[in-house]
Design a protein around this motif. Structure first.
Motif, PDB file in Angstrom:
ATOM      1  N   PRO A  62      89.512  22.960 122.322  1.00 15.93           N
ATOM      2  CA  PRO A  62      88.534  22.147 121.541  1.00 15.93           C
ATOM      3  C   PRO A  62      87.408  21.761 122.633  1.00 15.93           C
TER       4      PRO A  62
ATOM      5  N   GLU B 219      85.008  15.527 118.779  1.00 16.46           N
ATOM      6  CA  GLU B 219      85.960  16.618 119.369  1.00 16.46           C
ATOM      7  C   GLU B 219      85.648  17.947 118.303  1.00 16.46           C
ATOM      8  N   ALA B 220      85.089  18.828 118.744  1.00 16.25           N
ATOM      9  CA  ALA B 220      85.015  20.195 117.896  1.00 16.25           C
ATOM     10  C   ALA B 220      85.810  21.258 118.053  1.00 16.25           C
ATOM     11  N   ARG B 221      86.427  21.618 117.134  1.00 13.16           N
ATOM     12  CA  ARG B 221      87.334  22.683 117.126  1.00 13.16           C
ATOM     13  C   ARG B 221      86.852  23.907 116.911  1.00 13.16           C
TER      14      ARG B 221
ATOM     15  N   GLU C  22      78.320  12.943 109.160  1.00 11.77           N
ATOM     16  CA  GLU C  22      78.545  14.062 108.684  1.00 11.77           C
ATOM     17  C   GLU C  22      77.328  14.727 108.661  1.00 11.77           C
TER      18      GLU C  22
ATOM     19  N   THR D 289      85.199  24.931 113.461  1.00  7.78           N
ATOM     20  CA  THR D 289      86.131  25.026 112.120  1.00  7.78           C
ATOM     21  C   THR D 289      86.376  23.461 111.747  1.00  7.78           C
ATOM     22  N   ARG D 290      86.022  22.584 112.564  1.00  7.55           N
ATOM     23  CA  ARG D 290      86.393  20.826 112.387  1.00  7.55           C
ATOM     24  C   ARG D 290      85.880  20.171 113.543  1.00  7.55           C
ATOM     25  N   VAL D 291      85.137  19.108 113.042  1.00  5.35           N
ATOM     26  CA  VAL D 291      84.747  18.076 114.028  1.00  5.35           C
ATOM     27  C   VAL D 291      85.517  16.609 113.576  1.00  5.35           C
ATOM     28  N   GLU D 292      86.074  16.197 114.663  1.00  5.97           N
ATOM     29  CA  GLU D 292      86.571  14.583 114.462  1.00  5.97           C
ATOM     30  C   GLU D 292      85.787  13.692 115.317  1.00  5.97           C
TER      31      GLU D 292
ATOM     32  N   LYS E 105      76.250  18.282 110.975  1.00  5.05           N
ATOM     33  CA  LYS E 105      76.048  19.605 110.158  1.00  5.05           C
ATOM     34  C   LYS E 105      74.814  20.161 110.779  1.00  5.05           C
TER      35      LYS E 105
ATOM     36  N   GLU F 140      80.642  29.445 111.148  1.00  3.75           N
ATOM     37  CA  GLU F 140      81.940  29.425 111.147  1.00  3.75           C
ATOM     38  C   GLU F 140      82.776  29.459 112.509  1.00  3.75           C
TER      39      GLU F 140
END
Length: 118
Positions: free
Chosen positions: A66, A58-60, A18, A33-36, A22, A30
């Motif tokens: 993505p 994977e970045a959204r 994380e 929105t999300r990273v898996e 970041k 913004e």
């Protein structure tokens, strides 16, 4: 963060991931929105060679498809570092391609007729 049973998925590893993500993607604000993340040991069944850890990120992105990148290395930390570097470049490229300021708007000064002396 998702891991297979052969990779350290403890809280400390999740915190490291994380923090690294970041730091790398913070400048995009913004728009991400999300990273898996998924960590897997490719050689878990062949304990003859050193472990090869695969990291898939994977970045959204807002309004876009993505972005997915992969890297592999001898340790989870190395695989994460490699994948995060790739993700940072891939996200920057994807966002730049869809940046409205980048589109070629007509420039009136270039379209004006130029009278050349005879």
């Amino acid at each position: 963060m998702n891991t297979d049973p052969h990779v350290d998925g403890r809280h400390q590893m999740a915190d490291h991931l994380e923090t690294v993500v970041k730091d790398a993607l913070g400048r995009f604000g913004e728009q991400v929105t999300r990273v898996e993340a998924h960590l897997a040991d490719a050689n878990s069944h062949l304990k003859v060679s050193p472990d090869e850890i695969h990291c898939t990120l994977e970045a959204r992105l807002v309004g876009l498809e993505p972005v997915v990148v992969k890297d592999h290395a001898g340790t989870a930390h190395q695989a994460i570092q490699g994948a995060v570097g790739k993700l940072k470049r891939a996200v920057a490229t994807a966002l730049a391609k869809h940046d409205p300021r980048r589109s070629a708007a007509p420039r009136p000064e270039l379209d004006a007729a130029v009278d050349l002396p005879d």
